[in-house]
Design a protein around this motif. Structure first.
Motif, PDB file in Angstrom:
ATOM      1  N   LYS A  64       4.004  22.250 -22.097  1.00 50.45           N
ATOM      2  CA  LYS A  64       3.206  22.865 -20.990  1.00 50.45           C
ATOM      3  C   LYS A  64       1.813  21.986 -20.798  1.00 50.45           C
ATOM      4  O   LYS A  64       1.204  22.556 -20.144  1.00 50.45           O
ATOM      5  CB  LYS A  64       2.793  24.395 -21.221  1.00 50.45           C
ATOM      6  N   THR A  65       1.719  20.948 -21.353  1.00 48.61           N
ATOM      7  CA  THR A  65       0.521  20.272 -21.251  1.00 48.61           C
ATOM      8  C   THR A  65       0.267  19.339 -19.819  1.00 48.61           C
ATOM      9  O   THR A  65       1.531  18.894 -19.444  1.00 48.61           O
ATOM     10  CB  THR A  65       0.122  19.158 -22.349  1.00 48.61           C
ATOM     11  N   ARG A  66      -0.445  19.622 -19.270  1.00 47.47           N
ATOM     12  CA  ARG A  66      -0.720  18.919 -18.167  1.00 47.47           C
ATOM     13  C   ARG A  66      -2.306  17.783 -17.960  1.00 47.47           C
ATOM     14  O   ARG A  66      -3.122  18.112 -19.044  1.00 47.47           O
ATOM     15  CB  ARG A  66      -1.130  19.814 -16.697  1.00 47.47           C
ATOM     16  N   VAL A  67      -2.471  16.862 -17.376  1.00 50.81           N
ATOM     17  CA  VAL A  67      -3.550  16.007 -16.987  1.00 50.81           C
ATOM     18  C   VAL A  67      -4.517  17.033 -16.788  1.00 50.81           C
ATOM     19  O   VAL A  67      -4.748  17.897 -15.997  1.00 50.81           O
ATOM     20  CB  VAL A  67      -3.562  14.946 -16.054  1.00 50.81           C
ATOM     21  N   GLY A  68      -5.888  16.777 -17.724  1.00 53.45           N
ATOM     22  CA  GLY A  68      -6.916  17.448 -17.488  1.00 53.45           C
ATOM     23  C   GLY A  68      -7.147  18.706 -18.630  1.00 53.45           C
ATOM     24  O   GLY A  68      -8.248  19.145 -18.559  1.00 53.45           O
ATOM     25  N   ASP A  69      -6.072  19.130 -19.214  1.00 54.77           N
ATOM     26  CA  ASP A  69      -6.127  19.938 -20.183  1.00 54.77           C
ATOM     27  C   ASP A  69      -6.876  19.477 -21.482  1.00 54.77           C
ATOM     28  O   ASP A  69      -7.004  18.230 -21.522  1.00 54.77           O
ATOM     29  CB  ASP A  69      -4.659  20.204 -20.792  1.00 54.77           C
ATOM     30  N   SER A  70      -7.429  20.591 -22.240  1.00 57.07           N
ATOM     31  CA  SER A  70      -8.044  20.006 -23.263  1.00 57.07           C
ATOM     32  C   SER A  70      -7.213  20.372 -24.511  1.00 57.07           C
ATOM     33  O   SER A  70      -6.572  21.464 -24.683  1.00 57.07           O
ATOM     34  CB  SER A  70      -9.452  20.928 -23.482  1.00 57.07           C
ATOM     35  N   ILE A  71      -7.224  19.522 -25.602  1.00 58.32           N
ATOM     36  CA  ILE A  71      -6.434  19.590 -26.657  1.00 58.32           C
ATOM     37  C   ILE A  71      -7.173  19.426 -28.064  1.00 58.32           C
ATOM     38  O   ILE A  71      -8.030  18.263 -27.986  1.00 58.32           O
ATOM     39  CB  ILE A  71      -5.454  18.319 -26.844  1.00 58.32           C
ATOM     40  N   CYS A  72      -7.272  20.584 -28.916  1.00 63.19           N
ATOM     41  CA  CYS A  72      -8.214  20.273 -29.827  1.00 63.19           C
ATOM     42  C   CYS A  72      -7.570  19.282 -30.940  1.00 63.19           C
ATOM     43  O   CYS A  72      -6.325  19.276 -31.368  1.00 63.19           O
ATOM     44  CB  CYS A  72      -8.187  21.539 -30.488  1.00 63.19           C
ATOM     45  N   THR A  73      -8.444  18.230 -31.150  1.00 63.32           N
ATOM     46  CA  THR A  73      -7.783  17.093 -32.258  1.00 63.32           C
ATOM     47  C   THR A  73      -8.716  17.095 -33.491  1.00 63.32           C
ATOM     48  O   THR A  73     -10.060  16.527 -33.063  1.00 63.32           O
ATOM     49  CB  THR A  73      -7.844  15.622 -31.324  1.00 63.32           C
ATOM     50  N   ASN A  74      -8.324  17.495 -34.491  1.00 63.93           N
ATOM     51  CA  ASN A  74      -9.285  17.580 -35.640  1.00 63.93           C
ATOM     52  C   ASN A  74     -10.653  18.094 -35.519  1.00 63.93           C
ATOM     53  O   ASN A  74     -11.821  17.782 -35.896  1.00 63.93           O
ATOM     54  CB  ASN A  74      -9.453  15.971 -35.981  1.00 63.93           C
ATOM     55  N   GLY A  75     -10.541  19.438 -34.802  1.00 64.56           N
ATOM     56  CA  GLY A  75     -11.898  20.076 -34.317  1.00 64.56           C
ATOM     57  C   GLY A  75     -12.394  19.846 -33.263  1.00 64.56           C
ATOM     58  O   GLY A  75     -13.613  20.387 -33.172  1.00 64.56           O
ATOM     59  N   VAL A  76     -12.003  18.717 -32.527  1.00 65.34           N
ATOM     60  CA  VAL A  76     -12.930  18.335 -31.399  1.00 65.34           C
ATOM     61  C   VAL A  76     -11.691  18.360 -30.048  1.00 65.34           C
ATOM     62  O   VAL A  76     -10.687  17.804 -30.093  1.00 65.34           O
ATOM     63  CB  VAL A  76     -13.371  16.894 -31.395  1.00 65.34           C
ATOM     64  N   CYS A  77     -12.304  19.259 -28.907  1.00 63.02           N
ATOM     65  CA  CYS A  77     -11.283  19.121 -27.684  1.00 63.02           C
ATOM     66  C   CYS A  77     -11.760  17.905 -27.062  1.00 63.02           C
ATOM     67  O   CYS A  77     -12.684  17.523 -26.502  1.00 63.02           O
ATOM     68  CB  CYS A  77     -12.041  20.352 -27.004  1.00 63.02           C
ATOM     69  N   LEU A  78     -10.643  16.983 -26.865  1.00 62.32           N
ATOM     70  CA  LEU A  78     -10.307  15.967 -25.831  1.00 62.32           C
ATOM     71  C   LEU A  78      -9.442  16.463 -24.676  1.00 62.32           C
ATOM     72  O   LEU A  78      -8.889  17.235 -24.692  1.00 62.32           O
ATOM     73  CB  LEU A  78      -9.568  14.972 -26.773  1.00 62.32           C
ATOM     74  N   THR A  79      -9.844  15.752 -23.574  1.00 59.15           N
ATOM     75  CA  THR A  79      -9.357  15.813 -22.499  1.00 59.15           C
ATOM     76  C   THR A  79      -7.944  14.934 -22.378  1.00 59.15           C
ATOM     77  O   THR A  79      -8.050  13.797 -22.640  1.00 59.15           O
ATOM     78  CB  THR A  79     -10.250  15.489 -21.316  1.00 59.15           C
ATOM     79  N   VAL A  80      -6.834  15.577 -21.780  1.00 59.02           N
ATOM     80  CA  VAL A  80      -5.704  14.801 -21.477  1.00 59.02           C
ATOM     81  C   VAL A  80      -5.843  14.083 -20.475  1.00 59.02           C
ATOM     82  O   VAL A  80      -5.956  14.440 -19.286  1.00 59.02           O
ATOM     83  CB  VAL A  80      -4.342  15.909 -21.516  1.00 59.02           C
TER      84      VAL A  80
ATOM     85  N   LYS B  14       4.295  11.964 -25.851  1.00 59.26           N
ATOM     86  CA  LYS B  14       2.996  11.411 -26.113  1.00 59.26           C
ATOM     87  C   LYS B  14       2.009  11.808 -25.260  1.00 59.26           C
ATOM     88  O   LYS B  14       2.249  11.773 -24.084  1.00 59.26           O
ATOM     89  CB  LYS B  14       3.084   9.877 -26.136  1.00 59.26           C
ATOM     90  N   LEU B  15       0.795  11.777 -25.811  1.00 61.30           N
ATOM     91  CA  LEU B  15      -0.351  12.338 -25.105  1.00 61.30           C
ATOM     92  C   LEU B  15      -1.483  11.069 -24.934  1.00 61.30           C
ATOM     93  O   LEU B  15      -1.573  10.339 -25.995  1.00 61.30           O
ATOM     94  CB  LEU B  15      -1.135  13.300 -25.714  1.00 61.30           C
ATOM     95  N   MET B  16      -2.130  10.931 -23.964  1.00 64.77           N
ATOM     96  CA  MET B  16      -3.208  10.027 -24.179  1.00 64.77           C
ATOM     97  C   MET B  16      -4.437  10.714 -23.816  1.00 64.77           C
ATOM     98  O   MET B  16      -4.664  11.544 -22.896  1.00 64.77           O
ATOM     99  CB  MET B  16      -3.166   8.696 -22.823  1.00 64.77           C
ATOM    100  N   LEU B  17      -5.356  10.724 -24.845  1.00 65.19           N
ATOM    101  CA  LEU B  17      -6.875  11.431 -24.736  1.00 65.19           C
ATOM    102  C   LEU B  17      -7.829  10.514 -24.672  1.00 65.19           C
ATOM    103  O   LEU B  17      -7.863   9.392 -25.290  1.00 65.19           O
ATOM    104  CB  LEU B  17      -6.709  12.272 -25.914  1.00 65.19           C
ATOM    105  N   TRP B  18      -8.895  10.750 -23.788  1.00 65.89           N
ATOM    106  CA  TRP B  18     -10.093   9.926 -23.858  1.00 65.89           C
ATOM    107  C   TRP B  18     -11.177  10.493 -24.875  1.00 65.89           C
ATOM    108  O   TRP B  18     -11.405  11.599 -24.889  1.00 65.89           O
ATOM    109  CB  TRP B  18     -10.747  10.313 -22.386  1.00 65.89           C
ATOM    110  N   LEU B  19     -11.772   9.384 -25.608  1.00 70.92           N
ATOM    111  CA  LEU B  19     -12.851   9.960 -26.401  1.00 70.92           C
ATOM    112  C   LEU B  19     -14.021   8.971 -26.367  1.00 70.92           C
ATOM    113  O   LEU B  19     -13.881   7.764 -26.352  1.00 70.92           O
ATOM    114  CB  LEU B  19     -12.220   9.647 -27.734  1.00 70.92           C
ATOM    115  N   LYS B  20     -15.263   9.647 -25.825  1.00 72.07           N
ATOM    116  CA  LYS B  20     -16.217   8.822 -25.709  1.00 72.07           C
ATOM    117  C   LYS B  20     -17.342   8.535 -26.902  1.00 72.07           C
ATOM    118  O   LYS B  20     -17.297   9.272 -27.790  1.00 72.07           O
ATOM    119  CB  LYS B  20     -17.175   9.559 -24.764  1.00 72.07           C
ATOM    120  N   HIS B  21     -17.464   7.276 -27.063  1.00 75.14           N
ATOM    121  CA  HIS B  21     -18.323   6.973 -28.276  1.00 75.14           C
ATOM    122  C   HIS B  21     -19.491   7.527 -28.348  1.00 75.14           C
ATOM    123  O   HIS B  21     -20.310   7.574 -27.416  1.00 75.14           O
ATOM    124  CB  HIS B  21     -18.404   5.334 -28.425  1.00 75.14           C
TER     125      HIS B  21
END
Length: 64
Positions: free
Chosen positions: A34-50, A57-64
């Motif tokens: 059910k995942t769509r672009v723009g959804d938030s996925i919790c990754t190791n306690g941090v919500c990342l945007t799909v 596979k999912l691609m997630l954006w992570l700002k440094h």
């Protein structure tokens, strides 16, 4: 504190490092149903945007 439900444990398949951000490519199955672009996925306690959903596979954006 994270209060959601863990549906699945994914596997990091690739990290694409940029100057100011990175992209994580994570292999998953169930969570992608059910995942769509723009959804938030919790990754190791941090919500990342799909940013992209690839077959299994999912691609997630992570700002440094």
């Amino acid at each position: 504190m994270f209060t959601g439900i863990i549906e699945e444990v994914g596997i990091i398949k690739e990290v694409k490092r940029g100057v100011k951000s990175s992209k994580l490519i994570i292999k998953a199955n169930k969570v992608l149903e059910k995942t769509r672009v723009g959804d938030s996925i919790c990754t190791n306690g941090v919500c990342l945007t799909v940013t992209n959903v690839i077959v299994l596979k999912l691609m997630l954006w992570l700002k440094h």
